[in-house]
Write a protein that holds these residues in place. Sequence first.
Motif, PDB file in Angstrom:
ATOM      1  N   SER A 123       0.819  -1.225   0.000  1.00 50.73           N
ATOM      2  CA  SER A 123       0.000   0.000   0.000  1.00 50.73           C
ATOM      3  C   SER A 123       0.848   1.269   0.000  1.00 50.73           C
ATOM      4  O   SER A 123       0.467   2.283  -0.579  1.00 50.73           O
ATOM      5  N   LEU A 124       1.995   1.239   0.665  1.00 51.29           N
ATOM      6  CA  LEU A 124       2.820   2.443   0.771  1.00 51.29           C
ATOM      7  C   LEU A 124       3.710   2.646  -0.450  1.00 51.29           C
ATOM      8  O   LEU A 124       3.965   3.770  -0.863  1.00 51.29           O
ATOM      9  N   TYR A 127       1.191   1.230  -4.714  1.00 48.14           N
ATOM     10  CA  TYR A 127      -0.240   1.441  -4.979  1.00 48.14           C
ATOM     11  C   TYR A 127      -0.433   2.042  -6.375  1.00 48.14           C
ATOM     12  O   TYR A 127      -1.222   1.531  -7.176  1.00 48.14           O
ATOM     13  N   ARG A 148       6.938  -1.938   5.101  1.00 49.58           N
ATOM     14  CA  ARG A 148       6.412  -0.849   5.945  1.00 49.58           C
ATOM     15  C   ARG A 148       7.543  -0.173   6.713  1.00 49.58           C
ATOM     16  O   ARG A 148       7.645   1.051   6.754  1.00 49.58           O
ATOM     17  N   ARG A 248       0.218   1.585  10.110  1.00 53.18           N
ATOM     18  CA  ARG A 248       0.265   0.125  10.278  1.00 53.18           C
ATOM     19  C   ARG A 248       1.563  -0.383  10.899  1.00 53.18           C
ATOM     20  O   ARG A 248       1.949  -1.537  10.673  1.00 53.18           O
ATOM     21  N   GLU A 310      -3.768  -4.673   3.310  1.00 50.65           N
ATOM     22  CA  GLU A 310      -3.165  -4.418   1.987  1.00 50.65           C
ATOM     23  C   GLU A 310      -4.043  -5.006   0.879  1.00 50.65           C
ATOM     24  O   GLU A 310      -4.153  -4.424  -0.203  1.00 50.65           O
ATOM     25  N   ASP A 313      -6.678  -2.415   0.165  1.00 45.34           N
ATOM     26  CA  ASP A 313      -6.145  -1.293  -0.626  1.00 45.34           C
ATOM     27  C   ASP A 313      -5.871  -1.727  -2.068  1.00 45.34           C
ATOM     28  O   ASP A 313      -6.074  -0.956  -3.008  1.00 45.34           O
ATOM     29  N   ASN A 325      -3.235   6.688  -2.330  1.00 48.96           N
ATOM     30  CA  ASN A 325      -3.010   5.505  -1.476  1.00 48.96           C
ATOM     31  C   ASN A 325      -3.232   5.806   0.005  1.00 48.96           C
ATOM     32  O   ASN A 325      -3.764   4.976   0.740  1.00 48.96           O
ATOM     33  N   ILE A 329      -5.603   3.840   2.561  1.00 49.77           N
ATOM     34  CA  ILE A 329      -5.070   3.264   3.806  1.00 49.77           C
ATOM     35  C   ILE A 329      -5.915   3.735   4.998  1.00 49.77           C
ATOM     36  O   ILE A 329      -6.324   2.930   5.845  1.00 49.77           O
ATOM     37  N   GLU A 330      -6.201   5.040   5.031  1.00 49.15           N
ATOM     38  CA  GLU A 330      -6.962   5.575   6.163  1.00 49.15           C
ATOM     39  C   GLU A 330      -8.376   4.991   6.205  1.00 49.15           C
ATOM     40  O   GLU A 330      -8.907   4.667   7.268  1.00 49.15           O
ATOM     41  N   THR A 332      -9.390   2.090   4.953  1.00 50.83           N
ATOM     42  CA  THR A 332      -9.303   0.682   5.362  1.00 50.83           C
ATOM     43  C   THR A 332      -9.070   0.589   6.870  1.00 50.83           C
ATOM     44  O   THR A 332      -9.724  -0.192   7.568  1.00 50.83           O
ATOM     45  N   ASN A 333      -8.125   1.383   7.356  1.00 55.78           N
ATOM     46  CA  ASN A 333      -7.783   1.327   8.782  1.00 55.78           C
ATOM     47  C   ASN A 333      -8.994   1.646   9.666  1.00 55.78           C
ATOM     48  O   ASN A 333      -9.218   0.985  10.684  1.00 55.78           O
TER      49      ASN A 333
END
Length: 340
Positions: A123-124, A127, A148, A248, A310, A313, A325, A329-330, A332-333
């Motif tokens: 994801s980081l 993406y 990560r 994450r 992930e 995402d 991305n 991520i936000e 999903t989190n």
Amino acid sequence: MVGVLVNGYGSIGKRVADAVAKQDDMKVIGVTKTKPDFEARMAVTKGYKLFAAIPEKKHLFEEANIPIEGTIEDIIEDADIVVDGAPKKIGKANVENVYKKHNVKAIIQGGEKAKDAEDSFNSLWSYNRCYGKDYIRLVSCNTTGLCRTLYAIDSITDILKARVVLVRRAADPNDIKTGPINAIIPDPVTVPSHHGPDVVSVIPKLDGKIMTSAIIVPTTLMHMHSLMVETTGVTKDAVLDAIEKTPRIIKVKASEGIDSTAKIIEYSRDLGRLRYDLNEIAIWEESINVVDNEIYLMQAIHQESDVIPENIDCIRAMLEMEEDNIKSIEKTNRALGLLK
Ligand code: NAD
């Protein structure tokens, strides 16, 4: 609302299904099983539509009195994307024999090789590269954890060389076939292990700059990594700050009693996490040090669950649902209730 089919409702597949069900922009249109076991029965109890992954085996579900909607052939063309949760090598075969035949996008998991998909997802890091693509590999739990942490480090300094020793769990908790139960195995015995090249499949600029070796130990709960990362220059405070800002990844303290992977899992149980999943990577705060521009740290990886956010995402990227991305991520989190 996009429709997701989970093909292979095992350790990864069932977690992906539950994570998809928690999002407001995607839904599970079905899950597949190869055999009519308790997981198949529970999938139906949870409200998922169940399909036979292998059409010739559909009758086994009927004989076991487990409600089955049909076979994968009956549902696959209704899917916007398939998340493949099948064992190593089968994901690759499914791309060739099933997904391409039905012209449906698919995510395969970390047991497959980088060359078996168009790109490798984190994801980081990747993406944008995977945006709109058709067949993507979601890298393994170890590679996800390393990506990560290396993202946090790369955000504050240049990485000259990363050296990583991976201490791997011998088996997942539900596995009664693999081991060892009384030995430590260098696996692979050759150095570098495949983990370094796998990180490079996500972060090409680390080509030639990451060396990994791996051993397997008799434990089921988590993997552990010891990282030594030479940089052009950095302070310990900057590393702590970068870890704080990276999604994450959480810091845990041995001084507060989280002094082992067993205690990390206890922490996750106390958080009330389903299946005691810890989707976040846990770095021991006391292990973080910088000596002569080299960063040292130790981290633990919950192998069954770090790749789950992930996967969510990756669905958004491949189906072009969110360009940014960090926003994905936000989102999903939030939906999964992650700590950060
Ligand atoms: P698993 O054995 O727990 O589950 C696999 C599921 O796929 C089972 O339900 C099995 O019945 C089913 N299946 C078998 N053949 C199939 C087929 N032809 N079509 C569809 N489904 C089929 O495996 P897992 O641990 O969930 O691993 C799945 C993938 O995820 C592998 O690539 C693995 O390397 C990767 N992965 C696993 C972990 C982990 O710790 N378990 C972590 C990260 C990535």
